[in-house]
Design a protein around this motif. Structure first.
Motif, PDB file in Angstrom:
ATOM      1  N   PRO A  57      10.333  23.569 -86.835  1.00  0.00           N
ATOM      2  CA  PRO A  57      10.167  23.050 -85.463  1.00  0.00           C
ATOM      3  C   PRO A  57       8.791  22.409 -85.586  1.00  0.00           C
ATOM      4  CG  PRO A  57      11.280  25.143 -85.260  1.00  0.00           C
ATOM      5  CD  PRO A  57      11.004  24.959 -86.663  1.00  0.00           C
ATOM      6  N   LYS A  65       8.216  18.043 -84.932  1.00  0.00           N
ATOM      7  CA  LYS A  65       7.261  17.868 -83.877  1.00  0.00           C
ATOM      8  C   LYS A  65       6.245  16.854 -84.337  1.00  0.00           C
ATOM      9  CE  LYS A  65       8.111  21.505 -80.905  1.00  0.00           C
ATOM     10  NZ  LYS A  65       7.671  22.692 -80.063  1.00  0.00           N
ATOM     11  N   LEU A  99      17.498  19.339 -87.263  1.00  0.00           N
ATOM     12  CA  LEU A  99      17.008  18.294 -86.469  1.00  0.00           C
ATOM     13  C   LEU A  99      16.216  17.371 -87.240  1.00  0.00           C
ATOM     14  CD1 LEU A  99      16.459  19.871 -83.069  1.00  0.00           C
ATOM     15  CD2 LEU A  99      18.611  18.888 -83.687  1.00  0.00           C
ATOM     16  N   ASP A 123      14.895  12.168 -76.883  1.00  0.00           N
ATOM     17  CA  ASP A 123      14.957  12.769 -78.043  1.00  0.00           C
ATOM     18  C   ASP A 123      14.089  12.078 -79.084  1.00  0.00           C
ATOM     19  OD1 ASP A 123      15.517  14.425 -80.208  1.00  0.00           O
ATOM     20  OD2 ASP A 123      17.495  13.502 -80.669  1.00  0.00           O
ATOM     21  N   GLU A 124      12.981  12.697 -79.453  1.00  0.00           N
ATOM     22  CA  GLU A 124      11.902  12.045 -80.227  1.00  0.00           C
ATOM     23  C   GLU A 124      12.454  12.021 -81.941  1.00  0.00           C
ATOM     24  OE1 GLU A 124       7.612  12.229 -78.616  1.00  0.00           O
ATOM     25  OE2 GLU A 124       8.471  14.076 -79.245  1.00  0.00           O
ATOM     26  N   THR A 125      13.472  12.833 -82.043  1.00  0.00           N
ATOM     27  CA  THR A 125      13.856  13.022 -83.381  1.00  0.00           C
ATOM     28  C   THR A 125      14.915  11.852 -83.718  1.00  0.00           C
ATOM     29  OG1 THR A 125      15.752  14.328 -82.775  1.00  0.00           O
ATOM     30  CG2 THR A 125      13.649  15.491 -83.397  1.00  0.00           C
ATOM     31  N   ASP A 153      11.191  25.685 -78.499  1.00  0.00           N
ATOM     32  CA  ASP A 153      12.018  24.918 -79.452  1.00  0.00           C
ATOM     33  C   ASP A 153      13.415  24.758 -78.810  1.00  0.00           C
ATOM     34  OD1 ASP A 153       9.711  24.945 -81.142  1.00  0.00           O
ATOM     35  OD2 ASP A 153      10.486  26.654 -82.243  1.00  0.00           O
ATOM     36  N   HIS A 212      14.353  23.030 -76.392  1.00  0.00           N
ATOM     37  CA  HIS A 212      14.532  21.941 -75.780  1.00  0.00           C
ATOM     38  C   HIS A 212      14.549  20.929 -76.889  1.00  0.00           C
ATOM     39  CE1 HIS A 212      13.608  22.989 -71.338  1.00  0.00           C
ATOM     40  NE2 HIS A 212      12.933  24.078 -71.995  1.00  0.00           N
ATOM     41  N   LEU A 213      14.173  21.272 -77.890  1.00  0.00           N
ATOM     42  CA  LEU A 213      14.690  20.107 -79.259  1.00  0.00           C
ATOM     43  C   LEU A 213      16.212  19.892 -79.003  1.00  0.00           C
ATOM     44  CD1 LEU A 213      12.174  21.379 -81.920  1.00  0.00           C
ATOM     45  CD2 LEU A 213      12.122  19.194 -80.294  1.00  0.00           C
ATOM     46  N   TYR A 214      16.797  21.109 -78.975  1.00  0.00           N
ATOM     47  CA  TYR A 214      18.404  20.687 -79.345  1.00  0.00           C
ATOM     48  C   TYR A 214      18.999  20.331 -77.994  1.00  0.00           C
ATOM     49  CZ  TYR A 214      17.653  23.800 -83.187  1.00  0.00           C
ATOM     50  OH  TYR A 214      17.138  24.324 -84.519  1.00  0.00           O
ATOM     51  N   LYS A 272      17.522  18.263 -75.925  1.00  0.00           N
ATOM     52  CA  LYS A 272      17.314  16.853 -75.806  1.00  0.00           C
ATOM     53  C   LYS A 272      18.257  16.154 -76.876  1.00  0.00           C
ATOM     54  CE  LYS A 272      12.454  17.510 -74.706  1.00  0.00           C
ATOM     55  NZ  LYS A 272      10.902  17.276 -75.227  1.00  0.00           N
ATOM     56  N   ARG A 273      18.610  16.729 -77.983  1.00  0.00           N
ATOM     57  CA  ARG A 273      19.454  15.973 -78.843  1.00  0.00           C
ATOM     58  C   ARG A 273      20.902  16.089 -78.279  1.00  0.00           C
ATOM     59  NH1 ARG A 273      20.279  15.410 -84.474  1.00  0.00           N
ATOM     60  NH2 ARG A 273      18.110  15.020 -84.437  1.00  0.00           N
TER      61      ARG A 273
END
Length: 425
Positions: free
Chosen positions: A26, A30, A83, A219-221, A354, A356-358, A360-361
């Motif tokens: 993670p 980022k 991700l 989603d920045e990824t 972390d 929130h990464l999922y 947002k995706r």
């Protein structure tokens, strides 16, 4: 049908998971998305050298691996688990199939080998938020309105006076990895209103008149860019008259399996992280995972993720089922990511967590490739699930002149006319 994976596929999954486990935690994710490229360039080159990941969809004659859609889906499942921010989706899933299907032999020979080696990256640019429409994921792409339709907006193309090149002008937003791609595949409208048609053009990343700016996204990824074309020189991809819309739709069908697998990988990892957390977190002197209500919620998520995984694998074998598989996978990711935040309690609601990464995706993918209800509606339309009821072939074509009109019941009494009635029947 043999649904078991081969030893080579299992080894590819194991190796990719091992590399990403070391280089794509993670914190690394980022950090990578905040670089100028939007991804870890060194990791991308490592994946190209060790696994040939960029060349997964490239034929062996052009220096690629020549893998099947199932291989690409497995790779995307692993990148989804981590991700991974990378050009894999824009290059291998969207760009390479279009160049392979439409490009001339000279274009394929010039572009596919460096794309397979990771030296070049590609991006598909379509006007506005029309990616799902252009790929025929949520509706028919044959009307051409999404590319400009002969009116203002979108991207327009005109032939040079000498007839030996093209010029593009217009704008495309939400272009995946468009800010860093070495070559752009731009969908543009040409022919005016009377001879309206959509073509694909190749634009070099350093072409004069091309202005690219990275956009702020949820989603920045998944980095996105706004592409402005100000009388930019371009090369027609393939021949004028090629079935561009058909190639886009075919690419959309194969992309669905890869996207579904990617979403399943993310959902599975979000669930695994949540299970790990509820085993450690204690409340009232015992782990919260031991409470029956929590067990029930996790069991429901497990069933949802496994069902979506089965659908994604089936779509890799039969791309015609890709739309339904993508809908199920996106729904599973959205529900799992939401539950992950809930089950993490107060810490899960902090924006920096972390989980929130999922989340947002999940939200961003539905905006880009969905929404889920439109994916399912389009699949139902293609299957003719709600086609209008037709009169029986054995029944009388017309009423007899001597029979009263009331001798036959009204149409509403014999055949359902509304969507609700058809579902009820």
């Amino acid at each position: 049908m043999d649904a078991a994976f081969t030893a080579e596929q299992d080894e590819m999954r194991r190796t990719l998971r091992e590399i990403l486990g070391k280089r794509c935690g993670p914190d690394e994710v980022k950090a990578a998305v905040r670089t100028a490229a939007g991804h870890d360039h060194e990791l991308w080159q490592q994946l190209a050298r060790q696994l040939g990941l960029p060349g997964t969809a490239v034929a062996e004659e052009y220096g690629g691996v020549g893998c099947t859609p199932a291989d690409l889906a497995l790779a995307c499942e692993e990148t989804g688990r981590a991700l991974l921010p990378s050009p894999l989706l824009a290059t291998a899933v969207l760009g390479v199939p279009l160049i392979t299907a439409l490009g001339t032999e000279a274009q394929r020979a010039a572009l596919l080998p460096p794309l397979a080696a990771g030296g070049l990256t590609a991006a598909l640019a379509v006007p506005g938020p029309a990616l799902a429409t252009a790929l025929a994921l949520t509706g028919d792409n044959t009307d051409g309105e999404w590319s400009g339709g002969g009116r203002a907006g979108g991207v327009q193309a005109r032939a040079d006076a000498g007839g030996d090149g093209w010029r593009l002008y217009g704008e495309s937003a939400q272009v995946l990895d468009g800010h860093s791609a070495s070559v752009l595949l731009v969908a543009a409208h040409t022919g005016g209103f009377a001879r309206s048609r959509t073509l694909l053009f190749l634009v070099r990343g350093d072409a004069p008149g091309l202005v690219r700016s990275r956009q702020a996204v949820l989603d920045e990824t998944r980095p996105q860019a706004r592409i402005q074309l100000r009388d930019v020189p371009a090369e027609l991809l393939g021949e004028d008259g090629a079935d561009v819309l058909g190639a886009l739709a075919a690419t959309g069908r194969t992309a669905c399996a890869a996207l579904a697998a990617e979403a399943v990988g993310a959902a599975g990892q979000a669930l695994a992280r949540t299970v790990e957390y509820v085993r450690r977190r204690e409340q009232f002197g015992r782990p919260i995972g031991s409470f029956q209500a929590v067990k029930h919620r996790l069991a429901d998520l497990y069933v949802q993720v496994q069902a979506a995984r089965s659908a994604a694998y089936y779509a890799a074998w039969d791309p015609e089922q890709g739309g339904l598989a993508l809908a199920q996978a996106l729904e599973a990711l959205r529900i799992t990511a939401g539950e992950a935040i809930q089950l993490h309690g107060g810490i899960g609601f902090t924006w920096e967590h972390d989980a929130h990464l999922y989340f947002k995706r999940a939200a961003a993918d539905e905006l880009l490739f969905g929404p889920v209800h439109r994916l399912r509606a389009h699949a139902a339309d293609r299957a003719g699930l709600f086609a209008p009821a037709h009169a029986s072939a054995t029944g009388p074509a017309t009423e007899s002149a001597t029979e009263p009109a009331t001798a036959h019941p009204p149409a509403a009494a014999t055949a359902p006319t509304s969507l609700t009635e058809r579902v009820a029947v």
